[in-house]
Design a protein around this motif. Structure first.
Motif, short mmCIF file in Angstrom:
data_model
loop_
_atom_site.label_atom_id
_atom_site.label_comp_id
_atom_site.label_asym_id
_atom_site.label_seq_id
_atom_site.Cartn_x
_atom_site.Cartn_y
_atom_site.Cartn_z
N THR A 98 32.33 76.77 50.87
CA THR A 98 30.97 76.12 51.40
C THR A 98 30.37 77.55 50.90
O THR A 98 29.28 77.50 50.15
CB THR A 98 31.46 76.57 53.04
OG1 THR A 98 29.46 76.43 54.11
CG2 THR A 98 31.78 78.34 54.01
N THR A 136 26.56 76.33 48.87
CA THR A 136 25.76 76.87 49.92
C THR A 136 24.66 77.84 48.45
O THR A 136 23.44 77.67 48.39
CB THR A 136 25.50 77.68 50.39
OG1 THR A 136 26.78 78.57 50.68
CG2 THR A 136 26.30 76.11 51.74
N PRO A 162 24.47 73.85 54.56
CA PRO A 162 26.24 74.47 55.15
C PRO A 162 26.88 72.94 56.47
O PRO A 162 28.37 73.16 56.15
CB PRO A 162 26.09 75.71 56.36
CG PRO A 162 24.92 76.00 55.75
CD PRO A 162 24.36 75.28 55.52
N THR A 215 29.05 71.13 53.27
CA THR A 215 29.72 71.37 52.61
C THR A 215 31.15 71.86 53.47
O THR A 215 32.26 71.78 53.26
CB THR A 215 29.22 73.01 52.51
OG1 THR A 215 28.77 73.97 54.07
CG2 THR A 215 28.51 73.29 51.89
N TRP A 232 35.44 78.07 56.71
CA TRP A 232 34.20 77.61 56.51
C TRP A 232 33.47 78.81 57.68
O TRP A 232 32.28 78.86 57.57
CB TRP A 232 33.51 76.36 57.08
CG TRP A 232 32.43 75.55 57.13
CD1 TRP A 232 31.90 75.74 56.12
CD2 TRP A 232 31.64 75.21 58.58
NE1 TRP A 232 30.73 74.84 56.58
CE2 TRP A 232 30.65 74.10 58.51
CE3 TRP A 232 32.10 75.48 59.93
CZ2 TRP A 232 29.85 74.43 58.83
CZ3 TRP A 232 31.18 75.09 60.79
CH2 TRP A 232 29.76 74.27 60.37
N HIS A 290 30.15 81.67 56.87
CA HIS A 290 29.28 81.74 57.65
C HIS A 290 28.58 83.05 58.80
O HIS A 290 27.28 83.23 58.69
CB HIS A 290 28.81 80.51 58.22
CG HIS A 290 28.17 79.76 57.07
ND1 HIS A 290 27.62 79.99 55.84
CD2 HIS A 290 29.01 78.84 56.71
CE1 HIS A 290 27.11 78.26 55.45
NE2 HIS A 290 29.36 77.37 55.06
#
Length: 612
Positions: free
Chosen positions: A68, A72, A79, A82, A219, A223
């Protein structure tokens, strides 16, 4: 977990970030606990339930995080897009690694996971377009309906919703048809193969499942942190995840959250406390964790969750209420196999031979079992009877000779394919899953009579077919007289009851041919009479039975035909009245019993009829 406790847990979990007085550190700590719980949940399935030790799960976290991060930042991909991309990459990598690694056994398997875990870790740190050891920064935060989850309090809800969904899906999976097969991998793989379970396939399934959960954790981590580097995906983190699973309870899904919470909270406190106590900034918490692990293995080897759940059951009496549960509700009957015509040859054994090096265990044995017939295979200990069973059922390959079932050769087929054709069996040494209930053990025998897959089991979309399997299992349990023990753990039964349970499990497969290896061993006289009535009823229904037994009175009264073995060679064959008068048989097995045996022993039949 009790439903009331689960409800309270979810309410408290949801309310914490909404309370202004909740420290930001608590929210951040709970976020990390949620991320770790996803990885540890995969290890619960893989290691605790499946018995496959992996030290490399942190590398799969890295795959999800780097996938990701790269997409991104380099291609401005959303996101949410991904995530499936990362899952697809992880699934392919995990499948390839699993197909190779899971062929290993013993200590070679964890060593293999260490090898590929280190390989992926160094790959992350040495690829230019992944930023080498500096990693990737400036990752876009996740947005939901236009609302940014850049804040830890907002990200908290997404993390814990995914954790709870993963717990729900994993719990559903373990309670389903494929889940019973997965629970057999750790201590009953050989038995499961004889029930038709493709154990190699299920090993890969749980390996990929655990990797996908780790990928989702990566993931979310990318983020939440908005940057990734190789350091959180190394071997030391893989060991820590495994440690969390052991502490929480490696065989329990809720142990994933408990273990993650205990280790992360303890780690944080030790990092604050130890420098003050030892007047150094050196990393000593791993020493404390090592001591803790030794104590856990010594005094609580099953983890903390079984202790807490056992304590709760002792207070609420939940364990007793489970044993008093009603049987599964009625459901449509599963389809049954067509029985061969009476007298038709069902099993043809033609000069089979088995050699173990220079030892000949089975020496050119031949016999035929016909439809609606009970044949006895008798002989002294070490005569080769159980080896013959294993050759017929595909557990062992024949050295030479042929075995035909309903006219088709089966001597070169694996055990699960032979089971699929209609051959059921029990074992000389009882092979049950002691931690599973009587009902679940028997339902495993009906594995081939349904086609519920992993996804359907995880999403709880298999309720109708699962009801059929459990109803069939309950009927077979009642048939053999164990109807009062449906929800009792199989390991709590007496040895004789466990042997009867094995017969019920074999019957749940709806076999054409039933192989019974010493079924009456450990049974009392009344239980043997009940077993004989069940077997006679099965014979009257057209089932063929091949029976190994040492109780001569039981064998002589029940069988239509006998084959006598000694040192792997066939000594005699014929009806019981003829065989028991054969001088060679009397000398080799029956111990020189007088020729003038009582007539009632030779001819008196066991009364027919089913167990009520």
């Amino acid at each position: 977990m009790n439903r009331i406790l689960l409800f309270v847990f979810v309410i408290v979990l949801a309310a914490l970030p909404l309370v202004p007085a909740t420290p930001e550190f608590w929210v951040t700590q709970l976020n990390y606990i949620g991320l770790a719980s996803l990885v540890v949940l995969g290890l619960v399935l893989l290691t605790g339930v499946g018995g496959l030790t992996s030290f490399g799960q942190a590398a799969f976290v890295g795959l999800g995080a780097y996938a990701t991060a790269y997409l991104t930042t380099q291609y401005d991909v959303s996101p949410w897009l991904t995530l499936p991309a990362g899952l697809a990459i992880t699934a392919v990598v995990a499948y390839l690694l699993g197909a190779i690694t899971l062929r290993l056994s013993g200590h070679y398997l964890p060593l293999g996971t260490i090898a590929w875990g280190l390989s992926l870790y160094f790959l992350f740190g040495n690829i230019d377009w992944l930023g080498k050891h500096d990693g990737i920064a400036g990752i876009e935060p996740i947005s939901v309906f236009g609302v940014s989850l850049a804040s830890g309090r907002h990200m908290y809800y997404l993390i814990w919703v995914i954790v709870l969904l993963a717990l729900w899906a994993t719990r559903n999976l373990l309670d389903s048809r494929p889940g019973r097969a997965i629970r057999a991998l750790k201590s009953g793989a050989g038995m499961a193969e004889s029930m038709g379970v493709n154990t190699a396939s299920y090993k890969v399934v749980i390996f990929v499942w655990a990797a996908l959960l780790a990928c989702v954790s990566g993931w979310l981590y990318a983020h939440m942190q908005r940057a990734v580097s190789p350091s959180p995906f190394g071997l030391n983190y893989g060991i820590e995840y495994l440690f969390m699973a052991v502490v929480g309870g490696a065989g329990h899904v809720w142990g994933a959250i408990l273990g993650s919470s205990v280790i992360l909270v303890l780690k944080d406190q030790l990092q604050n406390l130890l420098p003050k106590l030892l007047d150094t900034n050196a990393n000593f918490e791993m020493i404390v964790f090592g001591v803790l692990l030794i104590l856990m293995l010594q005094y609580a080897r099953n983890g903390l969750w079984p202790i807490l759940s056992g304590w709760w059951e002792s207070i609420t009496g939940a364990g007793g209420s489970r044993r008093a549960m009603a049987p599964p509700p009625a459901a449509p009957a599963l389809p049954h196999r067509q029985r061969p015509q009476a007298g038709q040859a069902v099993l043809e054994v033609d000069a089979i031979r088995k050699e173990f090096g220079g030892l000949v265990a089975v020496n050119d044995i031949s016999f035929t079992v016909r439809s609606g017939e009970i044949m006895g295979l008798i002989g002294p200990n070490g005569a080769g009877k159980s080896t013959t069973f294993n050759l017929i059922s595909g557990v062992l390959p024949v050295t030479r000779g042929q075995v035909r079932f309903l006219g088709e050769r089966i001597d070169s087929r694996p055990a699960r394919e032979i089971a699929r054709m209609g051959v059921g069996r029990t074992f000389q040494h009882v092979q049950l899953l002691p931690g599973m209930s009587v009902l679940e053990n028997v339902a495993l025998g009906a594995h081939l009579r349904s086609d519920v897959g992993v996804l359907a089991g995880a999403l709880h979309a298999d309720r109708a077919r699962e009801a059929q399997l459990l109803h069939e299992a309950a009927e077979q349990i009642k048939r053999v007289g164990l109807g009062d023990y449906l929800y009792e753990q199989a390991g709590n039964l007496a040895l004789g009851q466990q042997r009867i349970l094995e017969i019920a499990r074999a019957l749940a497969a709806d076999p054409v041919l039933l192989l019974l290896d010493e079924p009456a061993a450990g049974l009392r006289y009344k239980e043997k009479q009940d077993l004989a009535r069940v077997l006679e009823q099965l014979r009257d229904e057209g089932m063929s039975i091949l029976l190994v037994e040492h109780d001569m009175d039981f064998v002589m009264r029940l069988t239509n035909h006998l084959v006598v073995m000694d040192f792997g060679t066939k000594l005699a064959e014929g009806v019981p009245a003829e065989v028991q008068k054969n001088p060679a048989v009397l000398e080799a097995y029956l111990g020189g019993i007088d020729d003038d045996l009582p007539e009632d022993v030779q001819a008196r039949p066991v009364q027919s009829g089913g167990v009520q």
